[in-house]
Design a protein around this motif. Structure first.
Motif, PDB file in Angstrom:
ATOM      1  N   THR A 162       0.926  -1.455  -0.117  1.00 28.20           N
ATOM      2  CA  THR A 162      -0.546   0.137   0.485  1.00 28.20           C
ATOM      3  C   THR A 162       0.319   1.161  -0.226  1.00 28.20           C
ATOM      4  N   SER A 163       0.283   2.252  -0.074  1.00 31.76           N
ATOM      5  CA  SER A 163       1.102   3.792  -0.521  1.00 31.76           C
ATOM      6  C   SER A 163       0.512   4.337   1.090  1.00 31.76           C
ATOM      7  N   ARG A 164       1.653   5.413   1.922  1.00 31.16           N
ATOM      8  CA  ARG A 164       1.263   5.962   2.421  1.00 31.16           C
ATOM      9  C   ARG A 164       0.260   6.923   2.865  1.00 31.16           C
ATOM     10  N   ASP A 165       0.189   7.374   2.056  1.00 30.57           N
ATOM     11  CA  ASP A 165      -0.538   8.307   1.493  1.00 30.57           C
ATOM     12  C   ASP A 165      -2.597   7.824   0.424  1.00 30.57           C
ATOM     13  N   GLU A 166      -2.963   6.204   0.814  1.00 29.87           N
ATOM     14  CA  GLU A 166      -4.191   5.756   0.972  1.00 29.87           C
ATOM     15  C   GLU A 166      -5.175   5.419   1.891  1.00 29.87           C
ATOM     16  N   PRO A 167      -5.866   5.385   1.796  1.00 31.50           N
ATOM     17  CA  PRO A 167      -7.093   4.751   2.832  1.00 31.50           C
ATOM     18  C   PRO A 167      -6.964   3.908   3.140  1.00 31.50           C
ATOM     19  N   ALA A 168      -6.303   3.640   4.837  1.00 31.55           N
ATOM     20  CA  ALA A 168      -5.854   2.357   5.786  1.00 31.55           C
ATOM     21  C   ALA A 168      -6.807   2.835   6.451  1.00 31.55           C
ATOM     22  N   PHE A 169      -8.186   3.109   7.066  1.00 30.40           N
ATOM     23  CA  PHE A 169      -8.927   2.636   8.022  1.00 30.40           C
ATOM     24  C   PHE A 169     -10.346   3.826   8.363  1.00 30.40           C
ATOM     25  N   TRP A 170     -11.217   3.906   8.082  1.00 30.41           N
ATOM     26  CA  TRP A 170     -12.154   4.966   8.622  1.00 30.41           C
ATOM     27  C   TRP A 170     -12.491   4.737  10.028  1.00 30.41           C
ATOM     28  N   LEU A 171     -12.887   6.113  10.702  1.00 28.27           N
ATOM     29  CA  LEU A 171     -13.954   6.179  11.929  1.00 28.27           C
ATOM     30  C   LEU A 171     -14.657   6.972  11.617  1.00 28.27           C
ATOM     31  N   TYR A 172     -16.240   6.529  12.121  1.00 34.14           N
ATOM     32  CA  TYR A 172     -17.393   7.201  12.481  1.00 34.14           C
ATOM     33  C   TYR A 172     -17.389   7.839  13.261  1.00 34.14           C
ATOM     34  N   THR A 173     -18.235   9.603  13.443  1.00 30.89           N
ATOM     35  CA  THR A 173     -17.849  10.828  14.115  1.00 30.89           C
ATOM     36  C   THR A 173     -19.145  10.002  14.922  1.00 30.89           C
ATOM     37  N   SER A 174     -19.640  11.039  16.295  1.00 35.95           N
ATOM     38  CA  SER A 174     -20.650  10.333  17.098  1.00 35.95           C
ATOM     39  C   SER A 174     -21.841  11.009  17.085  1.00 35.95           C
ATOM     40  N   GLY A 175     -22.138  11.656  15.615  1.00 41.05           N
ATOM     41  CA  GLY A 175     -23.269  11.694  15.190  1.00 41.05           C
ATOM     42  C   GLY A 175     -24.206  12.377  15.708  1.00 41.05           C
ATOM     43  N   SER A 176     -23.281  13.169  17.325  1.00 42.12           N
ATOM     44  CA  SER A 176     -24.135  14.625  17.395  1.00 42.12           C
ATOM     45  C   SER A 176     -24.424  15.599  17.015  1.00 42.12           C
ATOM     46  N   THR A 177     -24.552  15.790  15.976  1.00 40.61           N
ATOM     47  CA  THR A 177     -25.064  17.003  15.283  1.00 40.61           C
ATOM     48  C   THR A 177     -25.693  16.308  13.870  1.00 40.61           C
ATOM     49  N   GLY A 178     -26.491  15.155  13.468  1.00 42.16           N
ATOM     50  CA  GLY A 178     -26.862  14.778  12.421  1.00 42.16           C
ATOM     51  C   GLY A 178     -26.166  12.884  12.088  1.00 42.16           C
ATOM     52  N   LEU A 186      -5.773   8.099   6.665  1.00 43.66           N
ATOM     53  CA  LEU A 186      -4.855   7.239   5.644  1.00 43.66           C
ATOM     54  C   LEU A 186      -3.110   6.768   6.953  1.00 43.66           C
ATOM     55  N   HIS A 187      -2.480   5.968   5.945  1.00 42.11           N
ATOM     56  CA  HIS A 187      -1.972   5.495   6.274  1.00 42.11           C
ATOM     57  C   HIS A 187      -0.898   5.757   7.039  1.00 42.11           C
ATOM     58  N   GLN A 188      -0.118   6.639   7.335  1.00 37.13           N
ATOM     59  CA  GLN A 188       0.710   7.731   7.604  1.00 37.13           C
ATOM     60  C   GLN A 188       0.087   8.158   8.533  1.00 37.13           C
ATOM     61  N   SER A 189      -1.342   7.816   8.592  1.00 36.76           N
ATOM     62  CA  SER A 189      -1.787   9.161  10.737  1.00 36.76           C
ATOM     63  C   SER A 189      -1.788   8.762  11.215  1.00 36.76           C
ATOM     64  N   MET A 190      -1.612   7.367  11.937  1.00 35.97           N
ATOM     65  CA  MET A 190      -0.937   6.835  12.770  1.00 35.97           C
ATOM     66  C   MET A 190       0.007   6.945  13.242  1.00 35.97           C
ATOM     67  N   VAL A 191       1.285   6.802  12.141  1.00 39.44           N
ATOM     68  CA  VAL A 191       2.672   7.002  12.858  1.00 39.44           C
ATOM     69  C   VAL A 191       2.780   8.723  12.922  1.00 39.44           C
ATOM     70  N   VAL A 192       1.655   9.813  12.043  1.00 40.99           N
ATOM     71  CA  VAL A 192       2.788  11.283  12.918  1.00 40.99           C
ATOM     72  C   VAL A 192       1.654  11.070  14.186  1.00 40.99           C
ATOM     73  N   CYS A 193       0.345  11.051  14.228  1.00 41.56           N
ATOM     74  CA  CYS A 193       0.142  11.124  15.566  1.00 41.56           C
ATOM     75  C   CYS A 193       1.109  10.385  16.746  1.00 41.56           C
ATOM     76  N   ALA A 194       1.929   9.316  16.768  1.00 38.15           N
ATOM     77  CA  ALA A 194       2.834   8.726  17.706  1.00 38.15           C
ATOM     78  C   ALA A 194       3.971   8.742  17.577  1.00 38.15           C
ATOM     79  N   GLU A 195       4.329   9.298  16.820  1.00 32.99           N
ATOM     80  CA  GLU A 195       5.909  10.371  17.020  1.00 32.99           C
ATOM     81  C   GLU A 195       5.331  11.390  17.662  1.00 32.99           C
ATOM     82  N   ARG A 196       3.987  12.929  17.538  1.00 32.92           N
ATOM     83  CA  ARG A 196       3.682  13.811  17.764  1.00 32.92           C
ATOM     84  C   ARG A 196       3.148  13.516  19.122  1.00 32.92           C
ATOM     85  N   TYR A 197       2.389  13.155  19.501  1.00 30.38           N
ATOM     86  CA  TYR A 197       2.095  13.267  20.410  1.00 30.38           C
ATOM     87  C   TYR A 197       2.376  11.948  21.364  1.00 30.38           C
TER      88      TYR A 197
END
Length: 520
Positions: A162-178, A186-197
């Motif tokens: 896969t590519s770092r720039d392609e979708p890896a997973f989806w999460l659904y919002t809580s739906g409190s406003t609809g 994307l595949h890269q997203s989790m790595v960014v959060c792990a490194e930064r936070y």
């Protein structure tokens, strides 16, 4: 300096990245997760993930297809989430706190081909209205998912390129406003959060054990439980505990070092301390997110347990936390300061920076920003421009650079022509000795021009509503707030309505069973 994503190869599979890095670091026999009486090492986790990937492939799940996972936090959820990503499919974890209507909507909206769930949920959802759903896998029953995995050959199964720039997973919002919105990451997203936070902000260590009240389908819980501990070779606890007593029992049993809580749980833990004191001896970090932590709860926690709560805030759209308080630098009542790599600003209606102390709109930029909302082009365009998002939150930044949450854009209201933040009033009412939780909303009778402040209150264990208590709460508020902000009406409720992610559902407030009503 290159961004986190730019340092990753263009061909990149995030499941293989986290799993293989732990094997390469010599963590094969190290515990990756605790679940009831079982433990799973990184080697076992790696093997089960690859078996899952092979098993899903035999069910004709193809790259970019979605697999819905409707489970509590269990090993099967972990194996399925990483196994789907390993073979190039897209996992869609669904919160078990969602309503049946919300779950059916998510299954249809995501076009999931496979659903992994329990027999109990299968019965609740029957018939499952999805033209795309081809297989239902069960965690329990005659042919449980885990048994299927043990029957798979224990041979290496190559990950999808896969590519770092392609979708890896989806999460659904809580739906409190609809209706819930599918957030594509994307595949890269989790790595960014792990490194930064996880690394740069919290300083997670290989010997840490994380415990999260928020569950995996919630963006906050996904990081706390899955990829952040894996990023440093730490362990995590898988638990479905949701009440204070079960959480206290879990912490006594597993002795975690990092506790990821939410405001309501901190309040409940404090409320039962006399009958069930929490053993915090193992905890080196206490974190809070999801919604604003009242300053009074922060102070009470510090007085009771001699631990700071490092509050932060994030969104599903950014995957995890972008504003955070650091240990030893906490400022109670604030969301903290920007996490490295994120640009956070408070701007006025013209997009210009607000001076310190002035309320404005929160804009956030960062690499972990979602690709967009699935099938919601208009909402995506309204929220994003470039790598910046209009969060819809009202904030102010003080002279010290700490950001304070003032409410969602729709939460603020005017009384006597002046803007009122319900959070300011709620924080005062939380200090009343008999109040457990409170939510403040504006109300006006039909035909009335004037808006009045109404407080919905749930009481601590052992407390009973009474006219005298209503009077006491209103008097308490009037002594500490300007007259126009003090609630004129108090309504007692058994509990406040909440979204699937644990936030107070303000749009449903008033639809609870009211225990007592009084006007002052």
């Amino acid at each position: 300096m290159k961004s986190v994503s730019e340092q990753l190869p263009s061909a990149f599979n995030v499941a293989a990245y986290f799993l293989n890095s732990n094997i390469e670091r010599g963590n094969s026999q190290k515990v990756a997760c605790f679940y009831q009486d079982d433990t799973y090492t990184y080697d076992q986790l790696n093997r089960f993930v690859q078996r899952t990937a092979r098993s899903l492939l035999t069910l004709d799940l193809e790259r970019e297809n979605r697999i819905a996972i409707l489970l509590p936090d269990t090993p099967e959820l972990v194996f399925a989430f990483w196994g789907a990503i390993w073979m190039g499919a897209v996992p869609v974890p669904i919160n078990t706190a969602c309503s049946i209507d919300e779950i059916q909507y998510i299954l249809q909206d995501s076009r999931a081909k496979i659903l992994l769930t329990t027999q109990e949920w299968q019965k609740k959802l029957t018939p499952i209205p999805s033209q795309f759903l081809q297989h239902i896998l069960l965690k329990d029953g005659d042919n449980p998912f885990l048994s299927r995995l043990t029957q798979q050959p224990d041979e290496p199964f190559p990950c999808a390129e896969t590519s770092r720039d392609e979708p890896a997973f989806w999460l659904y919002t809580s739906g409190s406003t609809g209706k819930p919105k599918g957030v594509v990451h994307l595949h890269q997203s989790m790595v960014v959060c792990a490194e930064r936070y996880a690394k740069a902000t919290l300083g997670l260590q290989p010997d840490d054990i994380t415990y999260s009240v928020a569950k995996v389908p919630f963006a906050y819980g996904l990081g706390n439980t899955l990829y952040m501990p894996m990023a440093v070779g730490a362990a995590t606890v898988l638990s479905d505990a949701s009440n204070a007593f079960d959480i206290i029992s879990d912490i006594q049993r597993y002795q975690p070092t990092v506790f990821f809580g939410i405001p309501s749980i901190y309040a409940n833990l404090l409320a039962v301390q006399d009958i069930a004191p929490l053993d915090v001896s193992s905890l080196r970090l206490c974190i809070s997110a999801a919604e604003q932590l009242p300053e009074s709860i922060w102070q009470k926690w510090r007085e009771t347990y001699n631990r700071e709560i490092c509050e932060g805030i994030g969104t599903t759209e950014f995957l995890h936390i972008f504003l955070a308080n650091r240990l030893g630098e906490c400022k109670p009542g604030t969301s903290g300061r920007p996490v490295p790599g994120y640009d956070v600003r408070v701007v006025d209606e013209n997009g210009l920076p607000c001076p310190p102390g002035e309320i404005g709109d929160l804009l956030v930029s960062g690499e972990s920003l979602m690709l967009g909302y699935w099938n919601r082009l208009r909402e995506t365009r309204q929220a994003l421009y470039g790598n910046t998002m209009r969060t819809g939150d009202k904030y102010l930044c003080d002279a010290d650079g700490y950001f304070k949450f003032m409410g969602r854009k729709d939460d603020l209201f005017k009384v006597n022509g002046q803007w009122v933040s319900p959070l300011e009033i709620e924080d005062i009412l939380h200090q009343h000795p008999q109040v457990l939780e409170v939510a403040v909303v504006p109300e006006s009778n039909e035909g009335e021009q004037l808006t009045r402040v109404v407080a919905y209150v749930s009481l601590k264990p052992g407390q009973e509503p009474s006219p005298e208590l209503e009077t006491s709460i209103c008097k308490f508020a009037k002594q500490q707030l300007p007259h126009f902000k003090a609630p004129k009406t108090v309504r007692f409720v058994e509990q406040l309505p909440r979204t699937a992610t644990g936030k107070i559902h303000r749009k449903l407030i008033g639809k609870n069973q009211v225990l007592a009503v009084g006007t002052h």
